[in-house]
Design a protein around this motif. Structure first.
Motif, mmCIF file in Angstrom:
data_model
loop_
_atom_site.group_PDB
_atom_site.id
_atom_site.type_symbol
_atom_site.label_atom_id
_atom_site.label_comp_id
_atom_site.label_asym_id
_atom_site.label_seq_id
_atom_site.Cartn_x
_atom_site.Cartn_y
_atom_site.Cartn_z
ATOM 1 N N UNK A 1 0.842 -1.195 0.000
ATOM 2 C CA UNK A 1 0.000 0.000 0.000
ATOM 3 C C UNK A 1 0.883 1.253 0.000
ATOM 4 N N UNK A 2 0.247 2.369 -0.321
ATOM 5 C CA UNK A 2 0.918 3.674 -0.349
ATOM 6 C C UNK A 2 0.156 4.640 0.546
ATOM 7 N N UNK B 1 5.700 3.863 0.962
ATOM 8 C CA UNK B 1 5.229 2.504 0.688
ATOM 9 C C UNK B 1 5.326 1.678 1.966
ATOM 10 N N UNK B 2 4.260 0.939 2.283
ATOM 11 C CA UNK B 2 4.293 0.046 3.431
ATOM 12 C C UNK B 2 3.562 -1.241 3.062
ATOM 13 N N UNK B 3 3.885 -2.277 3.783
ATOM 14 C CA UNK B 3 3.316 -3.599 3.516
ATOM 15 C C UNK B 3 2.429 -4.035 4.670
ATOM 16 N N UNK C 1 14.924 -8.294 0.160
ATOM 17 C CA UNK C 1 14.877 -6.906 0.652
ATOM 18 C C UNK C 1 14.876 -6.958 2.175
ATOM 19 N N UNK C 2 15.971 -6.506 2.778
ATOM 20 C CA UNK C 2 16.085 -6.412 4.235
ATOM 21 C C UNK C 2 15.851 -4.955 4.620
ATOM 22 N N UNK C 3 14.823 -4.699 5.428
ATOM 23 C CA UNK C 3 14.391 -3.330 5.744
ATOM 24 C C UNK C 3 14.555 -3.069 7.233
ATOM 25 N N UNK C 4 15.127 -1.909 7.553
ATOM 26 C CA UNK C 4 15.277 -1.453 8.945
ATOM 27 C C UNK C 4 14.488 -0.156 9.090
ATOM 28 N N UNK C 5 13.543 -0.145 10.028
ATOM 29 C CA UNK C 5 12.762 1.055 10.347
ATOM 30 C C UNK C 5 13.318 1.648 11.652
ATOM 31 N N UNK C 6 13.697 2.914 11.593
ATOM 32 C CA UNK C 6 14.292 3.598 12.746
ATOM 33 C C UNK C 6 13.416 4.781 13.123
ATOM 34 N N UNK C 7 13.024 4.844 14.395
ATOM 35 C CA UNK C 7 12.225 5.959 14.921
ATOM 36 C C UNK C 7 12.990 6.578 16.090
ATOM 37 N N UNK D 1 9.633 -2.948 -8.227
ATOM 38 C CA UNK D 1 9.641 -1.485 -8.344
ATOM 39 C C UNK D 1 8.593 -0.850 -7.439
ATOM 40 N N UNK D 2 7.499 -1.553 -7.200
ATOM 41 C CA UNK D 2 6.490 -1.007 -6.293
ATOM 42 C C UNK D 2 7.010 -0.947 -4.869
ATOM 43 N N UNK D 3 7.712 -1.981 -4.423
ATOM 44 C CA UNK D 3 8.294 -1.961 -3.082
ATOM 45 C C UNK D 3 9.363 -0.897 -2.933
#
Length: 516
Positions: free
Chosen positions: A87-88, A94-96, A138-144, A238-240
């Motif tokens: 989703x966008x 972009x998030x899943x 795809x390895x994703x790191x979210x930092x807050x 490409x969407x991700x």
């Protein structure tokens, strides 16, 4: 060509620390920076920033998104349709949905998650590579991060602030960041790989994703085509990576090539592919949450309105009859007077310092003269000289205070006299004093009027006495009374004059009380 080795997801036991890949190095650098920021905040006496780190590991296999952190996933279920949705959001991010997110607190936990996902990745053997990656990872790191933001000091700001245990309030802001570490599968030619069946389908899917990615890179890198449609939706890859390619991001692409001359065509196409990615130019800005941005904007607006309101209250700004806003001339005059007042303060301070210096010099001269006189008499000593100097200094100080007190007393006396002679039109106590205790000319007029009234009363009394005496007293007694009348009249005149003098003295006493 070493793509998985470069990214650091192969986990070869024989790899030393100096040969670690991009992901392990990035994780080490990330946690090291977090510790440095916390230490710097502690050294400055500020609250330490709070960090929340989440990790995701996705695999794009045959255009299906798979979750590598899902331990309950059946390895044979990768041929089935995935339930993960892309989703966008409103800002273009972009998030899943349906992906496992793991919260980590240390570098060791992050590496453990990376190893767990890498072991679940799909690999197979081809004629070109014994352990070939059959999917994009795809390895994703979210930092807050929640930290104290640097803002101007204001007295009455309490919104969006947290008390840190003292009377001061600190404003906090929230920053977010996302790191995508993408391990792309290499493009394949079926003639060289010799793939058949499932391997051939995987190769075709890999090439389709890389083709869509190349088209997106070409559209973003060409300024003439960037204003047109960018085909992000042609592939899930490409969407991700939509917000990482053309969004608020900084992207690094590493092109891995083979030194063999047999792979010349693949090497050439890879270099052309990477060259197109160099043409992408993105404008990067801080990912600050909307609440912090809105609060900062509102605080700035409140400060501006408070300043404008203060200008209206002080008279700096005025609204004319035509409704136009202008600056009051009195404000400029007030500014000039304040400047002049400051200059006069400086001059008074300088003159006071000069007076103190002259006073000390005068004290020294007088003490020297007194010492000379005593020395001439033969009775001088150092103790007597110091005592004389102290006495002279004290006398000069008392004299200065006396002069100052006399000047203040004179000013107060003048102010009191002006207040007592003020017109009754102003009302208040001053009007009462002006009516009861008039000036000197008013008092003299009243005394003259009193004297005239007394003369009239004297004449009336004399006429009454004469008429009574004529009616009652015989002629011989009238002669006697006629002889006594001058003496009585003289006595009465003396009594009346005494009363006049006493009245006059009372009037003068009242005048003296008025002046005091």
């Amino acid at each position: 060509s070493g793509k998985t080795y470069t990214m650091g997801t192969g986990f070869d036991v024989s790899v030393g620390e100096h040969e670690l890949g991009i992901i392990p190095r990035a994780v080490h650098h990330l946690f090291k920076g977090i510790e440095q920021r916390k230490q710097a905040a502690a050294d400055q006496g500020q609250p330490a920033p709070e960090f929340k780190i989440n990790a995701q590991f996705l695999e794009l296999y045959n255009e299906e998104v798979l979750d590598l952190f899902d331990s309950a996933r059946d390895p044979e279920a990768r041929k089935m349709k995935s339930h993960i949705k892309i989703h966008e959001d409103a800002t273009g991010g972009i998030y899943t949905v349906g992906v496992t997110t793991r919260t980590v607190a240390s570098e060791a936990e992050m590496m453990q998650c990376l190893q767990l996902g890498a072991l679940s990745r799909t690999t197979a053997s081809t004629q070109m590579n014994v352990q070939s990656s059959r999917s994009h990872a795809i390895f994703t790191i979210h930092l807050c991060q929640v930290r104290v933001c640097a803002s101007p000091d204001h007295d009455n700001e309490t919104d969006n602030r947290i008390v840190n245990g003292s009377s001061e309030m600190n404003e906090f802001e929230t920053l977010t960041a996302k790191f995508h570490f993408v391990d792309l599968a290499g493009s394949e030619r079926l003639k060289r790989t010799g793939a058949t069946g499932d391997r051939a389908k995987e190769g075709i899917s890999i090439n389709c994703g890389l083709l869509a990615l190349g088209n997106v890179i070409s559209a973003l890198g060409d300024k003439s085509k960037r204003s047109t449609h960018v085909p992000y939706r042609d592939s899930k890859l490409t969407r991700l990576l939509q917000d990482s390619l053309g969004g608020n991001s900084q992207t690094v692409m590493i092109a891995c090539i083979s030194p063999s001359d047999r792979d010349f065509m693949e090497t050439l196409s890879t270099l052309k592919y990477a060259n197109r990615a160099r043409n992408i130019k993105n404008k990067v800005m801080v990912n600050q949450d909307k609440a912090s941005q809105q609060i900062s904007a509102l605080r700035t607006e409140i400060a501006r309105l408070q300043m404008e309101l203060m200008e209206y209250k002080t008279g700096k700004r005025i609204i004319g009859e035509d409704g136009m806003e202008s600056v009051n001339d009195m404000f400029h005059e007030n500014s000039m007077l304040q400047t002049e007042n400051n200059n006069l303060r400086v001059r008074v301070k300088a003159m006071q310092e000069t007076i103190d210096a002259q006073r000390a010099r005068l004290t020294q001269i007088l003490s020297d003269q007194a010492n000379q006189v005593i020395a001439a008499a033969g009775e001088g000593s150092e103790e007597i000289g110091n005592m004389i100097q102290n006495y002279i200094k004290e006398i000069e100080d008392l004299r200065a205070k006396l002069l100052e007190s006399e000047a203040v007393n004179e000013n107060l006396r003048k102010s009191l006299s002006r207040a007592s002679t003020r017109s009754p039109f102003y009302g208040g106590p001053s009007a009462y004093n002006a009516t009861t205790m008039g000036p000197e000319n008013e008092a003299s007029d009243i005394i003259e009027m009193a004297k005239k009234d007394l003369e009239k009363l004297k004449k009336k009394e004399r006429k009454k006495k004469k008429s009574i005496i004529k009616e009652e007293v015989p002629d011989n007694e009238q002669d006697k009374e006629g002889e006594k009348e001058p003496s009585d009249q003289a006595n009465n005149d003396m009594e009346l004059e005494g009363q006049d003098a006493s009245d006059h003295e009372d009037g003068e006493g009242e005048e003296e009380e008025e002046e005091e």
